[in-house]
Motif scaffolding. Sequence first.
Motif, PDB file in Angstrom:
ATOM      1  N   ALA A 297      84.676 -17.465  -5.605  1.00  0.00           N
ATOM      2  CA  ALA A 297      83.609 -17.388  -4.603  1.00  0.00           C
ATOM      3  C   ALA A 297      83.695 -18.587  -3.670  1.00  0.00           C
ATOM      4  O   ALA A 297      84.316 -19.605  -3.980  1.00  0.00           O
ATOM      5  N   GLY A 298      83.049 -18.451  -2.518  1.00  0.00           N
ATOM      6  CA  GLY A 298      83.000 -19.536  -1.549  1.00  0.00           C
ATOM      7  C   GLY A 298      84.220 -19.593  -0.651  1.00  0.00           C
ATOM      8  O   GLY A 298      85.237 -18.935  -0.891  1.00  0.00           O
ATOM      9  N   THR A 299      84.096 -20.371   0.403  1.00  0.00           N
ATOM     10  CA  THR A 299      85.217 -20.633   1.317  1.00  0.00           C
ATOM     11  C   THR A 299      85.902 -21.917   0.871  1.00  0.00           C
ATOM     12  O   THR A 299      85.288 -22.991   0.869  1.00  0.00           O
ATOM     13  N   ARG A 300      87.176 -21.812   0.506  1.00  0.00           N
ATOM     14  CA  ARG A 300      87.912 -22.934  -0.066  1.00  0.00           C
ATOM     15  C   ARG A 300      88.816 -23.557   0.996  1.00  0.00           C
ATOM     16  O   ARG A 300      89.524 -22.840   1.718  1.00  0.00           O
ATOM     17  N   VAL A 301      88.792 -24.896   1.056  1.00  0.00           N
ATOM     18  CA  VAL A 301      89.539 -25.619   2.085  1.00  0.00           C
ATOM     19  C   VAL A 301      90.407 -26.667   1.409  1.00  0.00           C
ATOM     20  O   VAL A 301      89.924 -27.489   0.637  1.00  0.00           O
ATOM     21  N   SER A 302      91.711 -26.611   1.700  1.00  0.00           N
ATOM     22  CA  SER A 302      92.645 -27.555   1.088  1.00  0.00           C
ATOM     23  C   SER A 302      93.916 -27.612   1.917  1.00  0.00           C
ATOM     24  O   SER A 302      94.245 -26.659   2.646  1.00  0.00           O
ATOM     25  N   ARG A 303      94.629 -28.723   1.774  1.00  0.00           N
ATOM     26  CA  ARG A 303      95.928 -28.841   2.462  1.00  0.00           C
ATOM     27  C   ARG A 303      96.962 -27.886   1.896  1.00  0.00           C
ATOM     28  O   ARG A 303      98.002 -27.654   2.522  1.00  0.00           O
ATOM     29  N   GLN A 304      96.699 -27.347   0.701  1.00  0.00           N
ATOM     30  CA  GLN A 304      97.662 -26.415   0.116  1.00  0.00           C
ATOM     31  C   GLN A 304      97.621 -25.040   0.792  1.00  0.00           C
ATOM     32  O   GLN A 304      98.517 -24.234   0.615  1.00  0.00           O
ATOM     33  N   TYR A 305      96.545 -24.778   1.561  1.00  0.00           N
ATOM     34  CA  TYR A 305      96.431 -23.507   2.244  1.00  0.00           C
ATOM     35  C   TYR A 305      96.952 -23.612   3.670  1.00  0.00           C
ATOM     36  O   TYR A 305      96.719 -24.607   4.357  1.00  0.00           O
ATOM     37  N   SER A 306      97.626 -22.577   4.086  1.00  0.00           N
ATOM     38  CA  SER A 306      98.128 -22.508   5.451  1.00  0.00           C
ATOM     39  C   SER A 306      97.442 -21.351   6.177  1.00  0.00           C
ATOM     40  O   SER A 306      97.421 -20.225   5.665  1.00  0.00           O
ATOM     41  N   GLY A 307      96.861 -21.628   7.320  1.00  0.00           N
ATOM     42  CA  GLY A 307      96.175 -20.560   8.035  1.00  0.00           C
ATOM     43  C   GLY A 307      94.889 -20.179   7.338  1.00  0.00           C
ATOM     44  O   GLY A 307      94.134 -21.024   6.873  1.00  0.00           O
ATOM     45  N   VAL A 308      94.649 -18.856   7.232  1.00  0.00           N
ATOM     46  CA  VAL A 308      93.376 -18.370   6.714  1.00  0.00           C
ATOM     47  C   VAL A 308      93.574 -17.060   5.958  1.00  0.00           C
ATOM     48  O   VAL A 308      94.476 -16.281   6.291  1.00  0.00           O
ATOM     49  N   THR A 309      92.759 -16.839   4.922  1.00  0.00           N
ATOM     50  CA  THR A 309      92.664 -15.534   4.264  1.00  0.00           C
ATOM     51  C   THR A 309      91.191 -15.163   4.197  1.00  0.00           C
ATOM     52  O   THR A 309      90.306 -16.003   4.294  1.00  0.00           O
ATOM     53  N   TYR A 310      90.937 -13.862   4.016  1.00  0.00           N
ATOM     54  CA  TYR A 310      89.561 -13.364   4.023  1.00  0.00           C
ATOM     55  C   TYR A 310      89.280 -12.574   2.742  1.00  0.00           C
ATOM     56  O   TYR A 310      90.187 -12.071   2.071  1.00  0.00           O
ATOM     57  N   TYR A 311      88.000 -12.458   2.432  1.00  0.00           N
ATOM     58  CA  TYR A 311      87.590 -11.607   1.307  1.00  0.00           C
ATOM     59  C   TYR A 311      87.648 -10.151   1.724  1.00  0.00           C
ATOM     60  O   TYR A 311      87.497  -9.809   2.891  1.00  0.00           O
TER      61      TYR A 311
END
Length: 311
Positions: A297-311
Amino acid sequence: MRLVVALGGNALLPRGKPLTPANQVEAVRGAMRILAPISMQENLVITHGNGPQVGMLATLTAQAGAEFAEPFDVLDAQTEGMIGYLIERELRELLPALRQVATLVTLVEVDPKDPAFEDPTKFIGPVFDKDTAEKLAADRGWVVKPDGDYWRRVVPSPVPSAVPGIHTVDALVESGCTVVCVGGGGVPVAWDQVARSYTGIEAVIDKDLATSLLAYQLSASLMVLATDVEGVYEGWGTPAQRLIKTAGPEYLRSGHFPAGSMGPKVTAAAEFAERSLNGEAVIGALGDLAAILDGTAGTRVSRQYSGVTYY
């Protein structure tokens, strides 16, 4: 795991309810029922907002006349102590007797030359109609701005640069104590090079930005900015709105989010993710905290993510 959770205003006062002691206690009690089990499993640090409370105190002291009006650093300290007391009291009711909880009135350093002092943006206190707000501004020297359909007082909200007492917080966390600190963004102070001491500053620091700084300085693994929505929506309020699942900090910074609501949370989450080597920030609903810790749950923010994904 070192976990920092920031309680949004609605964890301390539900939307639409008056700022009565009973309503505040009820809201804090509900939040602590969620956080108490977590504090038994993780090294937990709790922060919180103070917008309605500090605004009410500022209004009350101003009514007594300019001679008795308290400066905002003192008002921030008063509300941090008051709200921290309620949180600690309710949390202790739910924890084993030997489980330690500490509330700290926390200094947070700012730059007195911050541009925020030229353009106040932090909403505090109750809402007014436009005519009443403008009369109060004229009578009391306030700055007022529109907040949705109403008007509210605004004060400077400078960027926090350091938490002078961070080593005390760190030592308490390391000992297994649940810590309540940096409430309302902390008490704004500036370092006086000549006097070699701190001076109080007339401002209210954004609690999410202060929490982000605190979490970074504590090397927290996870920072949760708890609010009353599931996470960050792109295109909020439009037919095309989408709930973000994961995002890199650079992606969030490129988006457009309301300055008076989700904007500070997005900025704080991005800053923590950029500074932290392995830490992750999450924006989500307090009621979803267990699912947030499970990664569902929630919107997760980290340097390990590139760009964006959605639920």
